[in-house]
Design a protein around this motif. Sequence first.
Motif, PDB file in Angstrom:
ATOM      1  N   ARG A  20       0.893  -1.167   0.000  1.00 19.42           N
ATOM      2  CA  ARG A  20       0.000   0.000   0.000  1.00 19.42           C
ATOM      3  C   ARG A  20       0.927   1.211   0.000  1.00 19.42           C
ATOM      4  O   ARG A  20       1.617   1.477   0.974  1.00 19.42           O
ATOM      5  CB  ARG A  20      -0.947   0.010   1.206  1.00 19.42           C
ATOM      6  N   PHE A  21       0.956   1.926  -1.106  1.00 14.40           N
ATOM      7  CA  PHE A  21       1.861   3.063  -1.243  1.00 14.40           C
ATOM      8  C   PHE A  21       1.434   4.225  -0.349  1.00 14.40           C
ATOM      9  O   PHE A  21       2.262   4.953   0.186  1.00 14.40           O
ATOM     10  CB  PHE A  21       1.920   3.523  -2.703  1.00 14.40           C
ATOM     11  N   ASN A  22       0.143   4.405  -0.236  1.00 20.19           N
ATOM     12  CA  ASN A  22      -0.424   5.418   0.657  1.00 20.19           C
ATOM     13  C   ASN A  22      -1.897   5.066   0.859  1.00 20.19           C
ATOM     14  O   ASN A  22      -2.347   4.007   0.422  1.00 20.19           O
ATOM     15  CB  ASN A  22      -0.238   6.844   0.108  1.00 20.19           C
ATOM     16  N   GLU A  23      -2.627   5.941   1.476  1.00 22.06           N
ATOM     17  CA  GLU A  23      -4.015   5.624   1.822  1.00 22.06           C
ATOM     18  C   GLU A  23      -4.878   5.309   0.599  1.00 22.06           C
ATOM     19  O   GLU A  23      -5.852   4.558   0.691  1.00 22.06           O
ATOM     20  CB  GLU A  23      -4.632   6.793   2.595  1.00 22.06           C
ATOM     21  N   HIS A  24      -4.501   5.844  -0.574  1.00 21.76           N
ATOM     22  CA  HIS A  24      -5.357   5.707  -1.755  1.00 21.76           C
ATOM     23  C   HIS A  24      -4.717   4.945  -2.910  1.00 21.76           C
ATOM     24  O   HIS A  24      -5.387   4.696  -3.909  1.00 21.76           O
ATOM     25  CB  HIS A  24      -5.797   7.094  -2.224  1.00 21.76           C
ATOM     26  N   PHE A  25      -3.441   4.588  -2.797  1.00 22.87           N
ATOM     27  CA  PHE A  25      -2.732   3.845  -3.841  1.00 22.87           C
ATOM     28  C   PHE A  25      -2.325   2.474  -3.308  1.00 22.87           C
ATOM     29  O   PHE A  25      -1.740   2.374  -2.225  1.00 22.87           O
ATOM     30  CB  PHE A  25      -1.453   4.571  -4.276  1.00 22.87           C
ATOM     31  N   ILE A  26      -2.597   1.443  -4.078  1.00 23.92           N
ATOM     32  CA  ILE A  26      -2.173   0.087  -3.721  1.00 23.92           C
ATOM     33  C   ILE A  26      -1.605  -0.590  -4.954  1.00 23.92           C
ATOM     34  O   ILE A  26      -2.018  -0.296  -6.085  1.00 23.92           O
ATOM     35  CB  ILE A  26      -3.362  -0.721  -3.130  1.00 23.92           C
ATOM     36  N   GLY A  27      -0.626  -1.488  -4.764  1.00 28.56           N
ATOM     37  CA  GLY A  27      -0.029  -2.178  -5.902  1.00 28.56           C
ATOM     38  C   GLY A  27       0.310  -3.611  -5.571  1.00 28.56           C
ATOM     39  O   GLY A  27       0.564  -3.960  -4.417  1.00 28.56           O
ATOM     40  N   THR A  28       0.327  -4.453  -6.610  1.00 24.89           N
ATOM     41  CA  THR A  28       0.680  -5.863  -6.445  1.00 24.89           C
ATOM     42  C   THR A  28       1.692  -6.289  -7.495  1.00 24.89           C
ATOM     43  O   THR A  28       1.618  -5.870  -8.658  1.00 24.89           O
ATOM     44  CB  THR A  28      -0.559  -6.773  -6.568  1.00 24.89           C
ATOM     45  N   GLN A  29       2.635  -7.137  -7.083  1.00 27.94           N
ATOM     46  CA  GLN A  29       3.575  -7.731  -8.021  1.00 27.94           C
ATOM     47  C   GLN A  29       2.859  -8.730  -8.937  1.00 27.94           C
ATOM     48  O   GLN A  29       3.225  -8.923 -10.088  1.00 27.94           O
ATOM     49  CB  GLN A  29       4.687  -8.446  -7.245  1.00 27.94           C
ATOM     50  N   PHE A  30       1.834  -9.355  -8.423  1.00 31.15           N
ATOM     51  CA  PHE A  30       1.102 -10.390  -9.156  1.00 31.15           C
ATOM     52  C   PHE A  30      -0.085  -9.803  -9.925  1.00 31.15           C
ATOM     53  O   PHE A  30      -0.379  -8.609  -9.835  1.00 31.15           O
ATOM     54  CB  PHE A  30       0.618 -11.484  -8.197  1.00 31.15           C
ATOM     55  N   HIS A  31      -0.769 -10.667 -10.661  1.00 33.38           N
ATOM     56  CA  HIS A  31      -1.906 -10.273 -11.489  1.00 33.38           C
ATOM     57  C   HIS A  31      -3.205 -10.786 -10.869  1.00 33.38           C
ATOM     58  O   HIS A  31      -3.653 -11.896 -11.196  1.00 33.38           O
ATOM     59  CB  HIS A  31      -1.762 -10.844 -12.898  1.00 33.38           C
ATOM     60  N   PRO A  32      -3.872 -10.028 -10.018  1.00 34.64           N
ATOM     61  CA  PRO A  32      -5.109 -10.512  -9.408  1.00 34.64           C
ATOM     62  C   PRO A  32      -6.261 -10.606 -10.407  1.00 34.64           C
ATOM     63  O   PRO A  32      -7.272 -11.232 -10.116  1.00 34.64           O
ATOM     64  CB  PRO A  32      -5.409  -9.460  -8.330  1.00 34.64           C
ATOM     65  N   GLU A  33      -6.096  -9.987 -11.569  1.00 34.07           N
ATOM     66  CA  GLU A  33      -7.156 -10.051 -12.586  1.00 34.07           C
ATOM     67  C   GLU A  33      -7.149 -11.374 -13.343  1.00 34.07           C
ATOM     68  O   GLU A  33      -8.110 -11.696 -14.057  1.00 34.07           O
ATOM     69  CB  GLU A  33      -7.009  -8.891 -13.575  1.00 34.07           C
TER      70      GLU A  33
END
Length: 298
Positions: A200-213
Amino acid sequence: MHPTKKSWKVAVLDMYEGVPNEGMRCIREILTKYASMHALDLQFDEFEVRQQIQVPDTSYDIYISTGGPGSPVASEGSDWESAYFSLVEDLLEWNRTEKVKKPAFFICHSYQIMCRYYQLGNVCKRKSPAFGVFPVHKSAAGMQEKVFSALPDPFYIVDSRDWQVIELNYANLQAMGGHVLALEKERPHVPLERATMAIRFNEHFIGTQFHPEADAAGMHMYLQQNEKKKQVIDHHGIEKYNSMINQLTDPDKIMLTHDRFITAFLDYAIYGQLSERLAAIERLVQVAAHTDNEHSFF
């Protein structure tokens, strides 16, 4: 539970550089299904970032930045990256100053360049490529992460990557308002640092190394293509190929992550909380986790 408005705009930042992929199809299908399930007028526009340097403005409600091919390091200083991070900075400033926030989700390649650009860790090549269906373990912060709450610990992902983010700069991460949410599978026999799999980069940005889609049916069809099948077997062996095919049909693995992850992100972006369906699933997950903890003492 109803959102305060019915019309929503989503910007999908296509990072695939013109390379055929399953990711865009999966994202389109998830957004279309979500809009139908919740009776929303959800418009999504696609922007080809790397070849055409198309970048949206800040008029969208939600931003999804995809995975993509190639090195997350070699593009540093390119024209498309300048445009891309100009948008990211504009969104950061918007969220600092405006009451209505703009959530953003960064997948795989986008996650890696975010980590590199903000100097959150060492973005480097793996000793050997990762390929297969693997468990991802939540960190302490990940246990509290709202977008993860309808997923068990561990949950399973499709892993196919040459790059990783390790050796985190926790000072920079903390200054940005970030937390590590998940790590790759435990490898007690391998004397290497476990890569970060979600931040979670900040309260409103999140990122994943993987592909949840990634969806199981699409991945299965993709891996059945003769050229792709040969490529996987040549690089990883027939046992790894067969193992991945078998695990794709497990309803508690890839199908679970596909059904619950991006849906939860959209729930919080639109409703500020999980939808009734995922909230009920979250309660079941918590009960199961409590039961597992009790059994672990015996």
